[in-house]
Design a protein around this motif. Structure first.
Motif, short mmCIF file in Angstrom:
data_model
loop_
_atom_site.label_atom_id
_atom_site.label_comp_id
_atom_site.label_asym_id
_atom_site.label_seq_id
_atom_site.Cartn_x
_atom_site.Cartn_y
_atom_site.Cartn_z
N VAL A 167 24.00 7.24 -3.95
CA VAL A 167 24.83 6.25 -3.27
C VAL A 167 23.97 5.41 -2.33
O VAL A 167 23.10 5.93 -1.64
N LEU A 168 24.20 4.10 -2.39
CA LEU A 168 23.54 3.16 -1.49
C LEU A 168 24.61 2.58 -0.59
O LEU A 168 25.62 2.08 -1.09
N ALA A 169 24.41 2.68 0.69
CA ALA A 169 25.32 2.09 1.68
C ALA A 169 24.56 1.02 2.43
O ALA A 169 23.44 1.26 2.89
N ALA A 170 25.14 -0.16 2.52
CA ALA A 170 24.44 -1.27 3.17
C ALA A 170 25.39 -2.06 4.05
O ALA A 170 26.59 -2.17 3.76
N VAL A 171 24.83 -2.62 5.09
CA VAL A 171 25.53 -3.58 5.95
C VAL A 171 24.70 -4.85 5.89
O VAL A 171 23.51 -4.84 6.23
N VAL A 172 25.32 -5.93 5.42
CA VAL A 172 24.61 -7.20 5.26
C VAL A 172 25.37 -8.30 5.98
O VAL A 172 26.57 -8.19 6.25
#
Length: 123
Positions: free
Chosen positions: A99-104
């Motif tokens: 799982v990849l979690a990102a805030v952009v």
């Protein structure tokens, strides 16, 4: 500027970390990659001899499961994957278990989604 959250799933750690690098190049605010499985825990942390070692259960030995009761050990050992004979046809885990979690930033959100999908990620 507004922030957007993204959660994506990948089949391999290499795919996820490649996307992580690309999102950082797009100046993502935060990006992390982690692996998850159907059983809790990180499995065995040392080498055990299955003939003479006290490893708790077959599920702990083969599924990297954190088993806390004998009943849980029996249920996890009943999984076809515990025998090593059922691996989904290709060896190893065949699901989307990274799982990849990102805030952009909102300005690069759509581009980030295209990068993820282009690398084989599932949103």
């Amino acid at each position: 500027m507004a922030e957007k959250n993204i959660i994506a799933y990948f089949r391999s750690e290499e795919q996820a970390t490649a996307v992580q690098t690309k999102l950082r190049a797009l100046r993502a605010i935060d990006v992390s990659v982690d692996e998850f499985g159907r059983y809790p825990g990180y499995g065995l942390q040392s080498v055990y001899n299955p003939y003479g070692g006290d490893f708790g259960s077959l599920g702990r030995l083969t599924q990297a499961a954190d088993i806390s009761t004998p009943d849980q050990g029996i249920l996890v050992a009943a999984d076809p994957a515990a025998s090593g004979m059922s691996d989904g046809g290709g060896g190893g885990v065949t699901g989307f278990n990274f799982v990849l979690a990102a805030v952009v930033d909102e300005s690069v959100y759509e581009q980030s989604l295209r990068v993820i999908e282009g690398a084989g990620g599932m949103l």
